[in-house]
Design an enzyme around this catalytic site. Structure first.
Site, mmCIF file in Angstrom:
data_model
loop_
_atom_site.group_PDB
_atom_site.id
_atom_site.type_symbol
_atom_site.label_atom_id
_atom_site.label_comp_id
_atom_site.label_asym_id
_atom_site.label_seq_id
_atom_site.Cartn_x
_atom_site.Cartn_y
_atom_site.Cartn_z
ATOM 1 N N ASP A 159 -9.071 -16.433 -16.522
ATOM 2 C CA ASP A 159 -9.932 -16.870 -15.186
ATOM 3 C C ASP A 159 -10.794 -17.810 -15.675
ATOM 4 O OD1 ASP A 159 -10.433 -16.268 -12.372
ATOM 5 O OD2 ASP A 159 -12.510 -16.009 -13.226
ATOM 6 N N GLU B 15 -6.822 -20.929 -16.363
ATOM 7 C CA GLU B 15 -7.130 -21.510 -15.172
ATOM 8 C C GLU B 15 -8.273 -22.739 -15.576
ATOM 9 O OE1 GLU B 15 -9.185 -20.618 -10.931
ATOM 10 O OE2 GLU B 15 -9.872 -19.520 -12.529
ATOM 11 N N ASP C 155 0.958 -1.225 -0.020
ATOM 12 C CA ASP C 155 -0.006 -0.125 0.006
ATOM 13 C C ASP C 155 0.808 1.227 -0.110
ATOM 14 O OD1 ASP C 155 -2.025 2.065 0.452
ATOM 15 O OD2 ASP C 155 -2.067 1.640 2.510
ATOM 16 N N ASP D 52 -1.753 -1.040 -3.771
ATOM 17 C CA ASP D 52 -2.089 -0.392 -4.989
ATOM 18 C C ASP D 52 -0.788 -0.551 -5.917
ATOM 19 O OD1 ASP D 52 -0.085 1.447 -3.917
ATOM 20 O OD2 ASP D 52 -1.824 2.319 -2.563
HETATM 21 C C1 GLC Z 1 -11.350 -17.874 -10.433
HETATM 22 C C2 GLC Z 1 -10.447 -16.892 -9.599
HETATM 23 C C3 GLC Z 1 -11.045 -16.758 -8.298
HETATM 24 C C4 GLC Z 1 -12.359 -16.233 -8.324
HETATM 25 C C5 GLC Z 1 -13.215 -17.060 -9.585
HETATM 26 C C6 GLC Z 1 -14.407 -16.107 -9.999
HETATM 27 O O1 GLC Z 1 -11.372 -19.155 -9.766
HETATM 28 O O2 GLC Z 1 -9.072 -17.409 -9.400
HETATM 29 O O3 GLC Z 1 -10.359 -16.009 -7.416
HETATM 30 O O4 GLC Z 1 -13.299 -16.165 -7.460
HETATM 31 O O5 GLC Z 1 -12.279 -17.350 -10.553
HETATM 32 O O6 GLC Z 1 -13.880 -15.001 -10.996
HETATM 33 CA CA CA Z 2 -3.589 2.288 -1.081
#
Ligand code: GLC
Ligand code: CA
Length: 603
Positions: free
Chosen positions: A246, A300, A63, A71
């Site tokens: 994701d 992912e 931060d 940030d």
């Molecule tokens: C993936 C992300 C996770 C998120 C989910 C929904 O699994 O890594 O953090 O909650 O997708 O976007």
């Molecule tokens: Ca901050």
């Protein structure tokens, strides 16, 4: 000692830089002359295969303005630290404008920086700083769903004939004779309850695999795909080097979306993932966007088995470069609903990596990771975080991740051996997954609060999200304020970057040396992997071989010392890295291994 280490690391860094430059030049020469690029042990060389990736969860990293929230300027202020660690690629978890129902994984505006994280100018400064240090940045592409506050959804929910209606998945659901409404099917959400919410304005249900504030996009609509490709180009044109995608196997929904069977309900991600049009969408994304830049992509792969991996990453298909397979990280746990930490054995863990080595071909490329922002800390989950064992067991898992076959992904704080947080009450948590599960399970009397809280303390995602421990000052040097958004782990006085930087035996200095060793030899990248002793209950011993170059890695998975006799009369070779200052055994066939000791030999 420290300055010698710095000099050695610097020389290695230069050598590595030079080597990458030479390889890149050779590849472009080959490309220019129309020849196929030279393969290394059957693999096509790529910068992302040789990289070490470091994940930053921006909210928790650093931060800069005292508001308690990490940030972008905070990250910029720590780039020298990352460069010294030796990582080449930074993966930034979502930094986009978001109402933070799921900490940025619910995006309101894909072209705007989250206000708490800074401005677009801060992003540009961060990216420039990364490039100056010869590193690259990849960002999180969250396009299975958006925030319900995204302008597309705000429009979509207004009326059935709104031009954005088809951007999302709307269904009337069922109406009983007495007028009671029920959802279109029995899909459960990853975050508890039904995956459908009835929206009063048009009296229809919309689909959300995650929270109700994360409506799923309808990829069947070509306009959705065009919008996604356009936002990808926006960031690539700015100079990012690719994406972590994701839950990408979820973008193509099952045909007709029938109810899940009782069997499928045991593991809904397998039913949700890899829908009939996934290959088509990814291929189009590759053709329209990815293939036009020098980028990397890692998906992912929720709900995806090892056997399905090639369908996503085989380089002849032109879809993604890599995926995350969760077999190892979820060992003894489920990746849906209420996850619990069950027992696991070393032969089971080895079998996972052995299987990867047989199933994946030279056209596929693997990833290696045991942590991220969705999982508890490695040392507390797989290792032993008790005082005497934390350091060696943290070093062992870093050794594993950085010497197995595949691109390694490290998560912030692992290089310090950060541990799980001592969670006690529900109020200690921030995560929507925990809060929703509490409502669904404890408030309804299905399980007791104490059972729920005991299991969450071990598996909760918030374990990984507590602030980075930079030094021993208040709030671990994460913030100058007094209210970090999630509490700092009380062990920060002992476990922090400043202390570890000055301790030659620290996890941090060991990880620096490991990354430097890895950068010295392509055997750790393109070399074959052989597990020498798959059934041994306590020792993982394997080799990485590239032509005449061969490394032997030996790891003692346990809190007891033991004598390990190398199989087949093998001699250890020359010790190149060990986490124990005392161990100097070379050319022997019986190794006296301390608890959690790991060693790397060159043969
Ligand atoms: C993936 C992300 C996770 C998120 C989910 C929904 O699994 O890594 O953090 O909650 O997708 O976007
Ligand atoms: Ca901050």
């Amino acid at each position: 000692m420290a300055s010698e280490l710095t000099r050695t690391l610097f020389c290695m860094f230069l050598r590595n830089l030079f080597r990458s430059a030479v390889i890149t030049a050779l590849i472009s020469l080959a490309a220019a002359s129309g020849q196929e690029p030279k393969l290394i042990n059957g693999y096509e060389p790529k910068w992302w295969k040789e990289a070490v990736v470091y994940q930053i969860y921006p909210r928790s990293f650093k931060d800069s303005n005292g508001d308690g929230i990490g940030d972008l300027p905070g990250i910029t202020s720590k780039l020298d630290y990352l460069q010294k660690l030796g990582v080449n690629v930074i993966w930034l978890s979502p930094h986009f404008d978001s109402p933070n129902a799921d900490n940025g994984y619910d995006i309101r505006d894909y072209r705007k920086v989250m206000t708490e994280f800074g401005t677009m100018a801060d992003f540009d400064t961060l990216l420039a700083g990364i490039k100056e240090r010869h590193m690259r940045l990849i960002i999180d592409l969250v396009v299975n769903h958006t925030s319900d506050e995204n302008k597309w959804f705000v429009e979509s929910r207004k009326s059935k004939d709104n031009p954005y209606r088809d951007f999302y998945i709307w269904r009337p659901g069922h109406t009983a004779p007495d007028g009671t409404r029920t959802p279109p099917n029995n899909y459960p959400s990853y975050f508890s309850g039904s995956a459908w919410t009835l929206d009063p304005t048009t009296n229809e249900y919309y689909l959300h695999y995650f929270a109700a504030k994360q409506p799923d996009l309808n990829w069947a609509d070509p306009k959705v795909r065009e919008e996604v490709f356009s936002l990808m180009r926006f960031w690539l044109d700015k100079g990012v080097s690719g994406f972590r995608m994701d839950v990408i196997p979820l973008i193509s929904k099952p045909t007709g979306m029938p109810d899940l069977t009782a069997e499928q309900l045991k593991n809904p991600p397998n039913a949700y993932a890899n829908g009939p049009h996934l290959a088509e969408y990814l291929h189009e994304m590759n053709r329209e966007v990815l293939s036009r830049y020098d980028d990397m992509s890692v998906g992912e792969a929720t709900g995806t088995t090892l056997a399905q991996t090639s369908n996503l990453v085989d380089d002849r298909r032109h879809e993604l470069n890599m995926i995350f397979n969760f077999d190892a990280i979820k060992l003894g746990r489920s990746d849906f609903g209420l996850s619990q930490l069950g027992p696991w054995s070393l032969p089971e863990l080895k079998a996972i990596y052995d299987e990867h080595a047989t199933v994946l071909t030279k056209h596929d490329w693997d990833t290696v990771f045991l942590s991220n922002h969705d999982n508890p800390r490695i040392v507390s989950t797989f290792g032993d975080d008790s005082p005497g064992m934390r350091v060696p067991s943290a070093k062992l898992f870093e050794t594993l991740i950085l010497t197995l076959r595949g691109t390694p992904f490290l998560y912030e704080g692992d290089e310090l051996g950060m541990t799980d947080f001592p969670f006690k009450t529900l109020a200690d948590y921030d995560d929507i997954a925990v809060k929703n599960a509490y409502k669904a399970l404890v408030d309804t009397g299905k399980i007791s609060a104490s059972t729920f809280l005991a299991s969450q303390a071990k598996v909760s995602r918030d374990n990984a999200r507590t602030p980075m421990q930079w030094d021993s000052t208040a709030e671990a040097g994460f913030t100058t304020g007094t209210h970090p958004w999630l509490a700092v782990n009380p062990n920060y006085k002992e476990i922090n970057a400043a202390q570890e930087n000055s301790d030659p035996a620290s996890v941090l200095n060991y990880v620096r040396a490991l990354i430097a060793l890895r950068a010295r030899s392509l055997a750790f990248v393109y070399g074959d992997f052989d597990d020498l002793d798959p059934q041994h209950p306590h020792v993982f011993a394997y080799t990485r071989t590239l032509g005449k170059e061969k490394y032997l890695v030996v790891e003692n998975f346990g809190s007891a010392a033991l004598d390990y006799v190398l199989p087949n009369g093998l001699k250890a070779g020359h010790l190149v890295l060990s986490d124990m200052p005392g161990s100097r055994q070379s050319q022997v066939s019986t190794l006296h291994l301390a608890p959690w000791e790991s060693r790397i030999y060159q043969q």
